[in-house]
Design an enzyme around this catalytic site. Structure first.
Site, mmCIF file in Angstrom:
data_model
loop_
_atom_site.group_PDB
_atom_site.id
_atom_site.type_symbol
_atom_site.label_atom_id
_atom_site.label_comp_id
_atom_site.label_asym_id
_atom_site.label_seq_id
_atom_site.Cartn_x
_atom_site.Cartn_y
_atom_site.Cartn_z
ATOM 1 N N GLU A 114 0.880 -1.167 0.000
ATOM 2 C CA GLU A 114 0.000 0.000 0.000
ATOM 3 C C GLU A 114 0.918 1.217 0.000
ATOM 4 O O GLU A 114 1.427 1.629 1.035
ATOM 5 C CB GLU A 114 -0.917 -0.035 1.236
ATOM 6 N N CYS A 135 -2.185 9.222 2.278
ATOM 7 C CA CYS A 135 -1.820 8.697 0.961
ATOM 8 C C CYS A 135 -2.939 8.875 -0.055
ATOM 9 O O CYS A 135 -2.668 8.967 -1.266
ATOM 10 C CB CYS A 135 -1.425 7.222 1.065
#
Length: 478
Positions: free
Chosen positions: A251, A285
């Site tokens: 991720e 993010c």
């Protein structure tokens, strides 16, 4: 000043180990720059003990009944909810975000645990059709011990996102959270411990990241890598993992495009986007970052965005009036200021912020809005990971989609339009693992969280999160 109540240590084989005989790392308060406490750093011997424990833990945990695994996850969720005030305060002292945001993070972490508790009891195989007297079955079994590494921006949520699916699947785990937000991570681990998780099943270590990752990933004990962090570090870890052919979930970073069309509800869109852009000081993010706005509403959007940004209250996350806290460490303000100066030199207009924050202490940055940002600016190509909004006009949907897909990132994207046909096209054509239309909510316990292209592969959350920790075995009986 609110007291820092975390007790820092390493958690190995069911025991908390202090800094005696070990090097330490100072944990800082980003609102003041002051040291909160020294954190013990794991030695090679500590890592070997953790590997031995997690190997034992896997043998135990994979044989534990699913309903027992589920019960421990549910108890952990309950303890997180009971201890929200304490854990949120520690998270704010270490990471800087407003306490209200920290409480919301802990609530989502508890919900993810509860979801995975249910999924632990829904790991299904299947029976294949075969001639009478024979059987062929497909089994799903835990992959083995997991090495998990996670970032500092969501210190409670990131730890739970690593532990919950692995434990639900029957895997043991060695987790290395960020040293900068270690106290919050430790409090989460104490909830697992107090919920009855056997000590050998989950280990928590801290130290020099490269040394720990090389040690754990070189061991034959480790069978899966799960990482949340930057693209360069993710690629480095994948190379290490390749030597032992272990499974990986990555991720990684993003550079979230936002496509705003002229038929959107402009005021509602602005309220939604400004609040989300500066959440966690932009250190997210999936943060909306590149705002592509249709030219007929571009100037109104830019003015409305700047006005709302200028009203944001910046300060200590412990102050109830604060809407945006400091950045997490002293590296981030410097990086953001460099990106702003580069964009300014390239011709961008500064509509809000854009100057060093007036504070004698702490790692603060003013929420900043730049308009007419050229594609050559570094900020349009590098993930800012901070309170920086980049505004650019577009004429046609084709142009907007091209710009959204221009970069190698493919994590999150956002679209604002009332045109249903266009919404479907954007869902088909935008290259991102997660897309939100007329909203910004992408994190749900039951939906996969992950990206594509350089933003990584594999998913956390949802049934896909557990599936990433399982191996498939076919069993034929004749």
């Amino acid at each position: 000043m609110t007291a820092y109540e975390a007790k820092l240590g390493l958690y190995i084989a069911g025991e908390w180990r202090s800094g005696e005989g070990r090097d330490t790392h100072d944990v800082l308060n980003p609102a003041t720059g002051e040291t909160l406490a020294p954190l013990p750093v794991a030695t090679a011997a500590d890592l070997d003990l953790a590997l031995e424990a997690t190997a034992r833990g896997f043998s135990l945990w994979r044989a534990t009944a699913p309903e027992q695994r589920a019960a421990i996850l549910m108890k952990t969720a309950a303890l997180l909810r009971e201890r929200t005030e304490r854990i949120a305060t520690i998270a704010t002292l270490e990471q800087g975000k407003p306490v209200a945001e920290a409480k919301g993070e802990i609530g989502l972490a508890a919900a993810i645990l509860e979801f995975h508790a249910g999924e632990a009891q829904r790991i299904y195989g299947r029976v294949l059709q075969r001639p009478k007297g024979t059987r062929s079955m497909v089994l799903q079994q835990p992959v083995g011990p997991v090495a998990a590494f996670c970032a500092w921006n969501f210190p409670a949520l990131n730890v739970v996102r690593k532990l919950a699916p692995a434990l639900a699947a029957g895997c043991s785990v060695i987790i290395k959270p960020s040293e900068e937000t270690s106290g919050c991570a430790i409090e989460v681990m104490r909830c697992f411990q107090d919920a009855g998780l056997p000590g050998d099943v989950a280990q928590m270590v801290f130290g020099v990241p490269d040394q720990i990752s090389r040690h754990l990933l070189a061991s034959p004990v480790t069978r899966k890598l799960s990482f949340t962090g930057s693209v360069p570090v993710g690629k480095h870890l994948m190379r290490l993992a390749a030597d032992t052919m272990m499974r990986t979930t990555m991720e990684l970073g993003g550079h979230g495009p936002v496509l705003v069309f002229d038929d959107c509800n402009l005021e509602q869109t602005l309220d939604t986007l400004v609040a989300n852009k500066f959440r966690n000081a932009g250190q997210v993010c999936i943060a909306p970052t590149r705002f592509y706005v249709q030219q007929d509403i571009y100037e109104r959007f830019a003015q409305g965005f700047a006005e709302r940004t200028q009203r944001i209250t910046v300060g200590s996350g412990l102050d109830p009036a604060t809407q945006m806290g400091p950045m997490a460490n002293p590296r981030r303000p410097m990086a953001i200021n460099e990106l702003v100066e580069d964009a300014r030199n390239a011709g961008a207009r500064v509509l809000a912020g854009g100057q060093p924050f007036a504070s004698d202490a702490g790692f603060f940055v003013a929420p900043t809005v730049l308009a007419d940002v050229p594609l050559t600016a570094r900020a349009m190509n590098e993930e800012p990971f901070g309170p920086l909004a980049l505004l650019t006009p577009f004429a046609t949907p084709d142009e907007a989609i091209e710009q959204a897909n221009r970069l190698p990132y493919g994590l999150a994207a956002y679209c604002f339009t009332e045109n249903g046909r266009l919404q479907n096209r954007l869902g088909d054509d935008i290259e991102a693992g997660m897309i939100a239309v007329n909203n910004v909510r992408l994190s749900w316990p039951d939906s996969p969280f992950g990206g594509m292209k350089d933003s990584g592969y594999g998913s956390e959350d949802g049934p896909e999160g557990i599936a990433a920790h399982l191996v498939t075995k076919t069993f034929h009986m004749m």
